[in-house]
Design a protein around this motif. Structure first.
Motif, mmCIF file in Angstrom:
data_model
loop_
_atom_site.group_PDB
_atom_site.id
_atom_site.type_symbol
_atom_site.label_atom_id
_atom_site.label_comp_id
_atom_site.label_asym_id
_atom_site.label_seq_id
_atom_site.Cartn_x
_atom_site.Cartn_y
_atom_site.Cartn_z
ATOM 1 N N TYR A 75 43.394 52.553 28.531
ATOM 2 C CA TYR A 75 42.819 51.309 29.036
ATOM 3 C C TYR A 75 42.445 51.498 30.502
ATOM 4 N N SER A 76 41.288 50.923 30.872
ATOM 5 C CA SER A 76 40.813 51.021 32.248
ATOM 6 C C SER A 76 41.499 49.982 33.127
ATOM 7 N N PHE A 77 41.663 50.323 34.391
ATOM 8 C CA PHE A 77 42.186 49.366 35.353
ATOM 9 C C PHE A 77 41.120 48.306 35.615
ATOM 10 N N ALA A 78 41.529 47.050 35.633
ATOM 11 C CA ALA A 78 40.580 45.940 35.754
ATOM 12 C C ALA A 78 40.417 45.457 37.186
ATOM 13 N N SER A 79 40.945 46.187 38.139
ATOM 14 C CA SER A 79 40.781 45.824 39.541
ATOM 15 C C SER A 79 40.878 47.072 40.381
ATOM 16 N N ALA A 80 40.398 46.969 41.609
ATOM 17 C CA ALA A 80 40.642 48.024 42.580
ATOM 18 C C ALA A 80 42.116 47.963 42.979
ATOM 19 N N PRO A 81 42.654 49.014 43.594
ATOM 20 C CA PRO A 81 44.055 48.967 44.027
ATOM 21 C C PRO A 81 44.351 47.726 44.856
ATOM 22 N N ARG A 82 45.469 47.072 44.547
ATOM 23 C CA ARG A 82 45.846 45.825 45.196
ATOM 24 C C ARG A 82 47.007 46.036 46.154
ATOM 25 N N SER A 83 47.073 45.189 47.170
ATOM 26 C CA SER A 83 48.142 45.311 48.162
ATOM 27 C C SER A 83 49.510 45.029 47.564
ATOM 28 N N ASP A 84 49.556 44.204 46.487
ATOM 29 C CA ASP A 84 50.845 43.902 45.856
ATOM 30 C C ASP A 84 51.250 44.927 44.807
ATOM 31 N N GLY A 85 50.397 45.914 44.549
ATOM 32 C CA GLY A 85 50.729 46.987 43.623
ATOM 33 C C GLY A 85 50.599 46.643 42.154
ATOM 34 N N LEU A 86 50.147 45.418 41.833
ATOM 35 C CA LEU A 86 50.015 45.022 40.432
ATOM 36 C C LEU A 86 48.803 45.694 39.786
ATOM 37 N N LEU A 87 48.895 45.924 38.473
ATOM 38 C CA LEU A 87 47.816 46.529 37.690
ATOM 39 C C LEU A 87 47.449 45.583 36.559
ATOM 40 N N SER A 88 46.144 45.436 36.287
ATOM 41 C CA SER A 88 45.689 44.563 35.203
ATOM 42 C C SER A 88 44.827 45.342 34.225
ATOM 43 N N PHE A 89 44.920 44.937 32.955
ATOM 44 C CA PHE A 89 44.151 45.565 31.887
ATOM 45 C C PHE A 89 43.561 44.482 30.992
#
Length: 475
Positions: free
Chosen positions: A291-305
């Motif tokens: 699955y591709s990451f749905a956002s650029a790297p975030r400051s809070d470290g969360l990942l979305s798919f």
């Protein structure tokens, strides 16, 4: 390409009484031994190779696939082994090739591939029968159901072998795979068993092209493959875990079969916008999907798919209909090269179909974060209006950034551009000076590549996920 000829610490081929050593070295420095196998004409040649491992992406793409991590492989037993008594009868060997025929290793590999292509399913089944019969402990490393994994492993072995005469492509491809396959528990001592089964299956089902010279070519290619993967995995162990644990912190149902799943890794997870990873759920151990990451790297470290549940899709249905906050998933390492080149001001043309909008959104956010104004045109495709589940998010980005244009393309509905992706793109420019990004179903990507090439876009400007990896993501 024989790595042993170019590197003193690489693989070697040593001939001993009744056995051959195919030079992938263990961590203790000892070569791994694989018994010799008989070729169809009765000559005894080196049967196993110490390479390969479990890999499943095609060179030139972004992507990669499932075996497993718990369990241990058994070392090959001493002495020669004969193949189980099943499969077609041996065929008479034809006359040797003409003197002017290409007898390079690469040509010999391609001839074997051509011979087994019509019976690929049978050869694959025989490969696994040999692997699990001779090394039953390895069965625990694979998913309980082998329908998806079965084709990928054998196909990837052959794909890598046919690129043996292209060291740049082969090394890049296998380096990513060697790193990624740490999460499956692949160890150097597992490799000879896979090589032995590969040679055994090919020698049985390619009688017209098989012989000592061809077998030597496959052994050389396989040895090179394995050593690149082992070296990459060993180097990766110094600075990255084999996998990351990640807790689900949000689960947003956008349609009846599409969910946005957000997770928090237990430790920092470095990646680039446009890349993807493999996910494993607790409900389907040893089954990984990309699955591709749905956002650029975030400051809070969360990942979305973005995940779409598909019929009979084990992982996708689990993520959409079963996963909830508090559940823990496992992530493989990030991979993929569908990233933005920030050294140029070229415009970006982005085509996202269905959940393929996820990495496109990440690319747009990446451009925003780098603060450079460059033209970005996004075409968001869907079958119906209701399938444009993240269109409002894309519109908000467009309203904030004047350089961004977002156009919906709907196959069946009054809203959006008619014609479907990628055909609708033709009406809005030549695009030959843009960097093109394609993300979506495999069929859309294939049509998109053909359309862009037909419009004069140079191939080096077209970027997309691996087709094979995408097929895996649909389950």
């Amino acid at each position: 390409m024989r790595r042993g000829r170019f590197s003193s610490h690489g693989p070697r081929v040593a001939i001993g009484p009744g056995r051959k050593t195919y030079g992938t070295r263990s961590r203790r420095g000892r070569p791994m031994e694989v018994p010799a196998t008989a070729s169809p004409d009765g000559d005894r040649t080196g049967g196993g190779a110490s390479g390969g491992g479990w890999f499943a992406r095609t060179p030139g793409g972004n992507a990669p696939v499932p075996p497993p991590r718990d369990g241990a492989g058994s070392a090959p037993r001493n002495g020669p082994r004969s193949a189980p008594a099943f499969g077609p009868p041996r065929q008479e060997r034809p006359a040797p090739p003409a003197q002017d025929a290409d007898t390079s290793d690469a040509a010999l590999l391609r001839r074997t591939m051509a011979e087994i292509e019509p019976i690929a399913d049978t050869v694959t089944s025989h490969f696994y029968a040999l692997l699990f019969l001779r090394h039953p402990a390895l069965r625990a490393l694979f998913p309980a159901a082998m329908d998806t994994q079965r084709d990928r492993l054998f196909a990837a072995l052959l794909t890598a072998a046919t690129h043996a005469d292209d060291p740049v492509t082969l090394t890049t491809y296998l380096t990513h795979l060697g790193r990624g396959h740490r999460k499956y528990g692949t160890r150097p001592e597992h490799y000879p068993a896979v090589g032995e089964a590969l040679i055994g299956a090919l020698s049985r089902y390619a009688p017209s092209t098989w012989g000592p010279r061809t077998e030597a070519a496959w052994v050389a290619a396989y040895t090179t493959i394995s050593q690149i993967m082992i070296d990459a995995a060993t180097a990766d162990e110094l600075h990255a875990p084999a996998w990351w644990q990640a807790e689900v912190v949000a689960h947003d149902m956008r349609t009846k079969d599409v969910a946005i799943v957000t997770v928090r890794p237990e430790q920092p997870y470095p990646f680039l916008a446009g890349q993807y990873t493999a996910l494993e759920t607790p409900w389907w151990p040893r089954v990984w999907r990309h699955y591709s990451f749905a956002s650029a790297p975030r400051s809070d470290g969360l990942l979305s798919f973005h995940v779409k549940a598909v019929p009979a899709g084990w992982v996708s249905n689990a993520l959409v209909h079963r996963a909830r906050p508090g559940d823990v998933l496992r992530l493989g390492p990030p991979t993929g090269s569908m990233t933005v080149d920030h050294t140029t001001d070229s415009g970006l043309l982005c085509l996202g179909g269905g959940t393929g909008i996820a990495p496109i959104k990440a690319l747009v956010e990446d451009v925003v974060q780098h603060g450079r104004r460059r033209s970005v045109d996004v075409f968001y495709g869907a079958r119906r209006n209701d399938d444009l589940y993240d269109f409002d998010t894309m519109l908000r980005l467009q309203q904030t950034h004047s350089w961004l244009s977002v156009r919906p393309v709907v196959d069946d509905g009054p809203a959006g551009l008619p014609g479907g992706l990628p055909e609708a793109v033709r009406e809005y420019g030549s695009w030959h000076t843009h960097d093109v990004y394609l993300s979506g179903p495999p069929g859309m990507i294939r049509r998109g590549v053909d359309t862009m090439l037909g419009m004069g876009v140079p191939s080096h400007r077209i970027r997309h996920d691996s087709i094979e990896g995408l097929v895996g993501a649909t389950t």
